[in-house]
Design a protein around this motif. Structure first.
Motif, PDB file in Angstrom:
ATOM      1  N   GLY A 129       0.830  -1.187   0.000  1.00  0.00           N
ATOM      2  CA  GLY A 129       0.000   0.000   0.000  1.00  0.00           C
ATOM      3  C   GLY A 129       0.870   1.244   0.000  1.00  0.00           C
ATOM      4  N   GLU A 130       0.264   2.385  -0.020  1.00  0.00           N
ATOM      5  CA  GLU A 130       1.026   3.632  -0.065  1.00  0.00           C
ATOM      6  C   GLU A 130       1.743   3.858   1.260  1.00  0.00           C
ATOM      7  N   TRP A 131       2.975   4.175   1.183  1.00  0.00           N
ATOM      8  CA  TRP A 131       3.794   4.513   2.338  1.00  0.00           C
ATOM      9  C   TRP A 131       4.594   5.729   1.941  1.00  0.00           C
ATOM     10  N   GLU A 132       4.562   6.764   2.728  1.00  0.00           N
ATOM     11  CA  GLU A 132       5.245   8.000   2.359  1.00  0.00           C
ATOM     12  C   GLU A 132       6.677   7.997   2.858  1.00  0.00           C
ATOM     13  N   TRP A 133       7.604   8.091   1.900  1.00  0.00           N
ATOM     14  CA  TRP A 133       9.013   8.222   2.254  1.00  0.00           C
ATOM     15  C   TRP A 133       9.207   9.592   2.878  1.00  0.00           C
ATOM     16  N   LEU A 137      16.800  13.690   2.013  1.00  0.00           N
ATOM     17  CA  LEU A 137      17.814  12.773   1.528  1.00  0.00           C
ATOM     18  C   LEU A 137      17.979  11.608   2.501  1.00  0.00           C
ATOM     19  N   VAL A 138      18.360  10.447   1.972  1.00  0.00           N
ATOM     20  CA  VAL A 138      18.547   9.255   2.811  1.00  0.00           C
ATOM     21  C   VAL A 138      19.545   9.535   3.934  1.00  0.00           C
ATOM     22  N   THR A 139      20.589  10.302   3.649  1.00  0.00           N
ATOM     23  CA  THR A 139      21.590  10.588   4.685  1.00  0.00           C
ATOM     24  C   THR A 139      21.022  11.435   5.822  1.00  0.00           C
ATOM     25  N   ASP A 140      19.869  12.073   5.596  1.00  0.00           N
ATOM     26  CA  ASP A 140      19.233  12.884   6.629  1.00  0.00           C
ATOM     27  C   ASP A 140      18.131  12.134   7.381  1.00  0.00           C
ATOM     28  N   PHE A 141      17.861  10.865   7.012  1.00  0.00           N
ATOM     29  CA  PHE A 141      16.855  10.065   7.714  1.00  0.00           C
ATOM     30  C   PHE A 141      17.328   9.828   9.147  1.00  0.00           C
ATOM     31  N   SER A 142      16.382   9.774  10.070  1.00  0.00           N
ATOM     32  CA  SER A 142      16.718   9.328  11.429  1.00  0.00           C
ATOM     33  C   SER A 142      16.915   7.810  11.373  1.00  0.00           C
ATOM     34  N   ASP A 143      17.489   7.247  12.437  1.00  0.00           N
ATOM     35  CA  ASP A 143      17.642   5.794  12.480  1.00  0.00           C
ATOM     36  C   ASP A 143      16.281   5.104  12.376  1.00  0.00           C
ATOM     37  N   ALA A 144      15.266   5.654  13.027  1.00  0.00           N
ATOM     38  CA  ALA A 144      13.922   5.068  12.982  1.00  0.00           C
ATOM     39  C   ALA A 144      13.350   5.122  11.564  1.00  0.00           C
ATOM     40  N   GLU A 145      13.581   6.228  10.861  1.00  0.00           N
ATOM     41  CA  GLU A 145      13.092   6.341   9.483  1.00  0.00           C
ATOM     42  C   GLU A 145      13.804   5.349   8.564  1.00  0.00           C
ATOM     43  N   LEU A 146      15.108   5.177   8.763  1.00  0.00           N
ATOM     44  CA  LEU A 146      15.851   4.193   7.967  1.00  0.00           C
ATOM     45  C   LEU A 146      15.299   2.791   8.198  1.00  0.00           C
ATOM     46  N   ALA A 147      15.135   2.423   9.451  1.00  0.00           N
ATOM     47  CA  ALA A 147      14.636   1.087   9.779  1.00  0.00           C
ATOM     48  C   ALA A 147      13.242   0.869   9.206  1.00  0.00           C
ATOM     49  N   ASP A 148      12.383   1.868   9.322  1.00  0.00           N
ATOM     50  CA  ASP A 148      11.023   1.771   8.817  1.00  0.00           C
ATOM     51  C   ASP A 148      11.013   1.638   7.293  1.00  0.00           C
ATOM     52  N   ALA A 149      11.835   2.430   6.626  1.00  0.00           N
ATOM     53  CA  ALA A 149      11.908   2.382   5.158  1.00  0.00           C
ATOM     54  C   ALA A 149      12.372   1.010   4.690  1.00  0.00           C
ATOM     55  N   ILE A 150      13.378   0.470   5.338  1.00  0.00           N
ATOM     56  CA  ILE A 150      13.902  -0.844   4.960  1.00  0.00           C
ATOM     57  C   ILE A 150      12.851  -1.923   5.215  1.00  0.00           C
ATOM     58  N   GLU A 151      12.268  -1.907   6.402  1.00  0.00           N
ATOM     59  CA  GLU A 151      11.305  -2.939   6.773  1.00  0.00           C
ATOM     60  C   GLU A 151      10.070  -2.920   5.879  1.00  0.00           C
ATOM     61  N   ARG A 152       9.535  -1.760   5.601  1.00  0.00           N
ATOM     62  CA  ARG A 152       8.304  -1.664   4.822  1.00  0.00           C
ATOM     63  C   ARG A 152       8.499  -1.951   3.332  1.00  0.00           C
ATOM     64  N   ASN A 153       9.709  -1.751   2.823  1.00  0.00           N
ATOM     65  CA  ASN A 153       9.898  -1.784   1.374  1.00  0.00           C
ATOM     66  C   ASN A 153      10.936  -2.774   0.869  1.00  0.00           C
ATOM     67  N   GLU A 154      11.537  -3.576   1.754  1.00  0.00           N
ATOM     68  CA  GLU A 154      12.637  -4.434   1.327  1.00  0.00           C
ATOM     69  C   GLU A 154      12.231  -5.502   0.320  1.00  0.00           C
ATOM     70  N   THR A 155      10.964  -5.865   0.236  1.00  0.00           N
ATOM     71  CA  THR A 155      10.532  -6.884  -0.725  1.00  0.00           C
ATOM     72  C   THR A 155       9.809  -6.279  -1.928  1.00  0.00           C
ATOM     73  N   ASP A 156       9.770  -4.956  -2.033  1.00  0.00           N
ATOM     74  CA  ASP A 156       9.085  -4.315  -3.156  1.00  0.00           C
ATOM     75  C   ASP A 156       9.804  -4.659  -4.461  1.00  0.00           C
TER      76      ASP A 156
END
Length: 181
Positions: A129-133, A137-156
């Protein structure tokens, strides 16, 4: 836009443009002066690929064609972003880019790549489903945002999303000392 190609007779044409307004970065001038535009046009006009000449000619023509294709691809991606920003639907963007309004997913990939070229993020996550990145920039993501992005989208399965997830993984590894980049 004042680039003009005027057909002056059978098999002849004149290209005119303004260096200041049409080619401020010199891309068009470079392609003409280097002979790459001529080589790419030869590839378009050849009745057969074999008719392009010897191996050295074909290598030169291949390099010219690839370079011009890359420049045009980059511009097409930027145009996709501009069209979408002007509130066109995905079908309208697909029709403008590909002449086929059913190629919405291709238009979305062009848009996403154009946003990445600009250093911006997009909405992704088709498989879940829709998930808003986060809009940074990726280098400005917090650790929580990085983890969430990886977890939600790693199989896309989308290649653009996979590239973004790969960037998130590399950034996570860099932060955790697992990567020296």
């Amino acid at each position: 836009m004042t680039v003009n190609v005027e057909k002056t007779g059978t098999g002849t044409a004149v290209i005119t443009w303004s260096h200041q307004t049409d080619d401020p970065r010199g891309y068009l001038s470079d392609e003409i002066e280097s002979g790459r535009l001529e080589d790419a046009l030869a590839a378009i006009g050849a009745s057969t690929i074999e008719g392009l000449g010897e191996t050295s000619d074909m290598r030169r023509i291949a390099q010219a064609t690839t370079r011009i294709q890359a420049l045009l691809e980059r511009r097409m991606r930027g145009i996709a972003v501009e069209l979408r920003d002007q509130a066109l639907t995905w079908a309208e963007v697909a029709d403008a880019l590909y002449g086929d309004p059913t190629k919405r997913s291709s238009a979305q990939r062009a848009y996403e790549a154009g946003m990445r070229q600009r250093g911006l993020t997009t909405q992704m996550g088709r498989s879940g489903g829709e998930w808003e990145w986060p809009n940074k920039l990726v280098t400005d993501f917090s650790d929580a945002e990085l983890a969430d992005a990886i977890e939600r989208n790693e199989t896309d399965p989308d290649p653009v999303t996979r590239d973004l997830v790969g960037s998130c993984v590399r950034e996570w590894e860099r932060r955790k000392g697992l990567r020296s980049e």
